[in-house]
Scaffold this motif. Structure first.
Motif, PDB file in Angstrom:
ATOM      1  N   GLY A  17      -6.567  -2.516  -1.370  1.00 57.08           N
ATOM      2  CA  GLY A  17      -6.781  -2.697  -2.794  1.00 57.08           C
ATOM      3  C   GLY A  17      -6.451  -1.398  -3.511  1.00 57.08           C
ATOM      4  N   PRO A  18      -6.992  -1.184  -4.709  1.00 58.03           N
ATOM      5  CA  PRO A  18      -6.682   0.053  -5.438  1.00 58.03           C
ATOM      6  C   PRO A  18      -6.989   1.327  -4.656  1.00 58.03           C
ATOM      7  CG  PRO A  18      -7.688  -1.531  -6.920  1.00 58.03           C
ATOM      8  CD  PRO A  18      -7.769  -2.132  -5.543  1.00 58.03           C
ATOM      9  N   ALA A  19      -8.143   1.380  -3.988  1.00 54.98           N
ATOM     10  CA  ALA A  19      -8.478   2.601  -3.235  1.00 54.98           C
ATOM     11  C   ALA A  19      -7.494   2.845  -2.109  1.00 54.98           C
ATOM     12  CB  ALA A  19      -9.902   2.515  -2.689  1.00 54.98           C
ATOM     13  N   GLY A  20      -7.193   1.795  -1.343  1.00 53.95           N
ATOM     14  CA  GLY A  20      -6.292   1.957  -0.213  1.00 53.95           C
ATOM     15  C   GLY A  20      -4.859   2.200  -0.616  1.00 53.95           C
ATOM     16  N   SER A  21      -4.370   1.464  -1.625  1.00 51.30           N
ATOM     17  CA  SER A  21      -2.949   1.532  -1.974  1.00 51.30           C
ATOM     18  C   SER A  21      -2.601   2.717  -2.852  1.00 51.30           C
ATOM     19  CB  SER A  21      -2.516   0.236  -2.661  1.00 51.30           C
ATOM     20  OG  SER A  21      -3.226   0.031  -3.874  1.00 51.30           O
ATOM     21  N   PHE A  22      -3.491   3.076  -3.800  1.00 47.38           N
ATOM     22  CA  PHE A  22      -3.175   4.161  -4.730  1.00 47.38           C
ATOM     23  C   PHE A  22      -3.615   5.529  -4.233  1.00 47.38           C
ATOM     24  CE2 PHE A  22      -3.497   0.669  -8.048  1.00 47.38           C
ATOM     25  CZ  PHE A  22      -2.121   0.548  -8.179  1.00 47.38           C
ATOM     26  N   PHE A  23      -4.692   5.580  -3.450  1.00 44.61           N
ATOM     27  CA  PHE A  23      -5.233   6.868  -3.017  1.00 44.61           C
ATOM     28  C   PHE A  23      -4.948   7.138  -1.541  1.00 44.61           C
ATOM     29  CE2 PHE A  23      -7.684   6.023  -6.826  1.00 44.61           C
ATOM     30  CZ  PHE A  23      -7.760   7.272  -7.435  1.00 44.61           C
ATOM     31  N   HIS A  24      -5.541   6.347  -0.663  1.00 46.00           N
ATOM     32  CA  HIS A  24      -5.510   6.694   0.763  1.00 46.00           C
ATOM     33  C   HIS A  24      -4.113   6.617   1.364  1.00 46.00           C
ATOM     34  CE1 HIS A  24      -9.841   7.134   1.223  1.00 46.00           C
ATOM     35  NE2 HIS A  24      -9.953   6.114   0.390  1.00 46.00           N
ATOM     36  N   ALA A  25      -3.431   5.499   1.208  1.00 48.48           N
ATOM     37  CA  ALA A  25      -2.134   5.352   1.865  1.00 48.48           C
ATOM     38  C   ALA A  25      -1.132   6.427   1.431  1.00 48.48           C
ATOM     39  CB  ALA A  25      -1.574   3.953   1.621  1.00 48.48           C
ATOM     40  N   PRO A  26      -0.973   6.705   0.133  1.00 47.18           N
ATOM     41  CA  PRO A  26      -0.022   7.756  -0.255  1.00 47.18           C
ATOM     42  C   PRO A  26      -0.404   9.139   0.258  1.00 47.18           C
ATOM     43  CG  PRO A  26      -0.542   6.350  -2.131  1.00 47.18           C
ATOM     44  CD  PRO A  26      -1.506   5.994  -1.041  1.00 47.18           C
ATOM     45  N   LEU A  27      -1.696   9.463   0.223  1.00 46.30           N
ATOM     46  CA  LEU A  27      -2.114  10.787   0.679  1.00 46.30           C
ATOM     47  C   LEU A  27      -1.973  10.918   2.191  1.00 46.30           C
ATOM     48  CD1 LEU A  27      -5.226  11.332  -1.617  1.00 46.30           C
ATOM     49  CD2 LEU A  27      -3.002  12.475  -1.787  1.00 46.30           C
TER      50      LEU A  27
END
Length: 366
Positions: A17-27
């Motif tokens: 979701g937003p946490a996984g796709s926008f924050f965790h995966a890119p970092l």
């Protein structure tokens, strides 16, 4: 094979979701030493996004499909699932990153910390706002402020029409709402700056039709150091207040506007190799996390305040710290005991709001 012996650490991400796709995966993808190996999602559209944005990662339907595919588990699922999924991962012998909030209750958080400690595994919490540029700047400026009497901190938004989803409409059992969502950041920052809390007073409200979790909240903390923290979090603020107003015996620091890193991540930007390692810039300037001069805060007193360059924000340091912990035995980037302390304060705030009373915390949390 333990993660410290691997050429790269394979990461399994639960939730896109937003946490996984926008924050965790890119970092994760941007961090040297990490490889996004698998992502849990049952949503077909999200699965397609994973394949398009992270073509080397497997898409799997359940968290237990990660255990044999990874060396590190990152949990970015709905809040009510954080504790059970982290427990399963630790029992499977895997170190864990949990998105904030770690838990809904302090006792659950402490049980999780004990389990990780007993298993000799890293447990850390994604409190990314510790690497906001304005927070890094404030930490640097504290000696110039003198004795801080009052710390005012806000995460306010203007969302008069609910977006829907479990955070707003799922009810208290989802551990959603502004208190646990935005309050996790505000309380964590206050504790890092001014230490343990002796008393908590809070007010929470549901202002919008069709919303079941609080969308407007205020929390007042009395720190044992003597500082008082006043924290606002809202989805219905038609006129936003300052991000920080910090009043000290010698000066104040006032800062408007949010750190730009979330906006950049949502736009598809990532830190690059120049933003990692000992050669990175430690002052304001250009590059990832840098803020333009018109957004700088001011330091001083009435009639005599000067602009202060904002330190570059550095969310990349979180996963850089995860690598250092797993490879070199460094402390985790966010100590789990501190994350459990944050949950204890949030739990006390929820109790205070329900009872309309000040809640006193014991001198030492067991």
């Amino acid at each position: 094979m333990p993660p410290s012996d691997l050429p790269e650490i394979r990461v399994g991400l639960a939730g896109f979701g937003p946490a996984g796709s926008f924050f965790h995966a890119p970092l994760i993808a941007a961090t040297p030493g990490l490889r996004l190996a698998a992502v849990v999602t049952r949503d077909p559209a999200r699965a397609e996004r994973v394949r398009a944005e992270h073509p080397g990662a497997d898409v799997v339907p359940a968290a237990d499909d990660l255990w044999d595919r990874c060396d590190l588990v990152v949990i970015a699922t709905p809040n009510r699932t954080h504790v059970p999924l982290a427990t399963e991962a630790l029992k499977a012998g895997l170190p864990v990153v949990v998105d904030k909030p770690l838990a809904g209750a302090a006792a659950e958080a402490r049980d999780l910390v004990r389990l990780a400690r007993d298993r000799g595994l890293m447990l850390t919490v994604f409190q990314n706002r510790r690497w906001d540029g304005d927070f890094l700047t404030l930490r640097r400026l504290l000696p110039e402020l003198g004795e801080v009497h009052r710390f005012e901190s806000r995460f306010e938004r203007w969302r008069p029409v609910p977006k829907g989803g479990w955070r707003e409409s799922g009810g208290p059992e989802e551990i959603g709402g502004t208190l646990y969502d935005l309050g996790s950041h505000l309380v964590d920052q206050a504790l890092r700056l001014f230490g343990p809390v002796s008393q908590v007073y809070a007010e929470t409200d549901v202002r919008r039709a069709g919303v079941r979790n609080d969308d407007d909240a205020f929390v007042a903390l009395t720190h044992r150091s003597g500082t008082r923290s006043h924290l606002w979090m809202s989805a219905v603020a038609a006129n936003l207040g300052p991000r920080f107003r910090v009043l000290g015996s010698r000066a104040s620091y006032v800062k408007w506007g949010l750190d730009p890193q979330e906006e950049r991540l949502r736009a598809g930007e990532r830190p690059d190799a120049a933003d990692f390692g000992p050669g990175r810039s430690s002052g304001a300037g250009t590059g990832w996390g840098a803020e333009s001069s018109e957004r700088w805060g001011t330091l001083g007193a009435e009639g005599d305040a000067r602009p202060v360059p904002t330190e570059p924000g550095a969310y990349q340091r979180f996963y850089e710290g995860v690598v250092a912990c797993l490879r070199d035995g460094a402390p985790p980037p966010v100590e789990p005991d501190g994350a459990a302390e944050t949950i204890a304060v949030l739990e006390a705030a929820a109790l205070s709001a329900a009872r309309g009373q000040v809640v006193t915390l014991p001198d030492r949390e067991e």
